[in-house]
Enzyme design. Structure first.
Site, short mmCIF file in Angstrom:
data_model
loop_
_atom_site.label_atom_id
_atom_site.label_comp_id
_atom_site.label_asym_id
_atom_site.label_seq_id
_atom_site.Cartn_x
_atom_site.Cartn_y
_atom_site.Cartn_z
N ARG A 1 0.85 -1.18 0.00
CA ARG A 1 0.00 0.00 0.00
C ARG A 1 0.88 1.23 0.00
NH1 ARG A 1 -3.92 1.76 5.00
NH2 ARG A 1 -1.96 1.88 6.10
N THR B 1 -0.87 7.64 -1.13
CA THR B 1 -2.14 7.56 -1.88
C THR B 1 -3.06 6.48 -1.33
OG1 THR B 1 -1.28 5.90 -3.38
CG2 THR B 1 -0.90 8.19 -4.01
N ASP C 1 0.52 -1.43 13.31
CA ASP C 1 0.93 -2.04 12.05
C ASP C 1 1.14 -3.54 12.28
OD1 ASP C 1 2.79 -3.11 9.99
OD2 ASP C 1 2.67 -1.05 9.25
N ASP D 1 4.59 -5.00 11.34
CA ASP D 1 5.64 -4.61 12.29
C ASP D 1 5.49 -5.36 13.62
OD1 ASP D 1 6.52 -2.89 10.38
OD2 ASP D 1 5.90 -1.05 11.41
N1 URA Z 1 -2.42 -2.03 8.16
C1 URA Z 1 -2.03 -2.29 9.45
O1 URA Z 1 -1.12 -3.10 9.67
N2 URA Z 1 -2.66 -1.65 10.45
C2 URA Z 1 -3.67 -0.78 10.25
O2 URA Z 1 -4.21 -0.25 11.21
C3 URA Z 1 -4.05 -0.53 8.90
C4 URA Z 1 -3.41 -1.16 7.89
#
Ligand code: URA
Length: 211
Positions: free
Chosen positions: A103, A107, A202, A205
């Protein structure tokens, strides 16, 4: 599109520990794995089966076996990999394909950078693994990709979803009930960076560390 939110105390408990920013990576991976198994149990309710004959030590009887062609499990790299073991533990005979999507953080558009999938998915039931359904762009692109190759129906298993992402996916697939989302929760909203609120941060992560 159909939506199933798995309401179960164990799902809620595991999700709460995943949300906690104090949860370390090994614990996060373990709990994500356990949560996927619970979601996979719900997600595979419609998996296709055939009747088979089986003989027990006592008598012959009729049983159930998974139908051909085998279901296809597709983790979306990178974070979807953290869901693969939990899924294949429940569905060990499934085949596994891979879809690498990223992603753009500006954008929020999804692009495909890798794919390792059979060219022909005719008649296949597919299970997409993506922990966070945020803007919906990645999942909508992945679903379209699988249908283009002939997939029969597509179930997305997501640890968490945002209303905006569900709406975007619904707008993309319409009322096609061959598309299903199974999740542990629908959260409040997205923030200005496309993160789910309250979410869990995330997912990639938290599973694998920051790279
Ligand atoms: N991707 C993620 O890892 N966490 C989010 O909150 C949104 C997209």
């Amino acid at each position: 599109m159909r939506l199933h939110v798995a309401e179960h105390p164990l799902v809620a408990h595991k999700l709460t520990v995943l949300r906690d920013r104090g949860t370390d990576s090994p614990t996060f991976r373990q709990l994500a794995d356990e949560l996927v198994m619970l979601l996979a149990y719900e997600a595979t309710r419609d998996v296709r089966t055939v009747e088979v004959e089986v003989t027990t030590p006592v008598a012959p009887t009729t049983g159930t076996a998974l139908a051909a062609p085998k279901p296809l499990v597709v983790p979306i790299l990178r974070a979807g990999l953290g869901m693969l073991d939990g899924m294949t533990r429940l569905l060990p005979t499934a085949e596994v394909g891979f879809l690498g999507m990223v992603r753009d953080e500006e954008t929020l558009q999804a692009t495909t950078y890798a794919n390792r999938l059979p060219d022909d998915l005719s008649g296949r039931q597919c299970y997409l693994l993506d922990p966070m359904l945020a803007t919906g762009g990645t999942l909508a692109a992945a679903v379209a990709y699988l249908f283009e190759r002939g997939a029969d129906d597509v179930t997305a298993i997501c640890l968490l979803t945002a209303p905006e992402g569900l709406e975007a996916l619904r707008a993309s697939v319409g009322d096609d009930d061959r598309v299903r989302v199974v999740t542990a929760a629908v959260d409040e909203r997205l923030d200005e960076h496309g993160y789910i609120v309250p979410g869990l941060g995330d997912a990639g992560d938290r599973l694998y560390g920051v790279v």
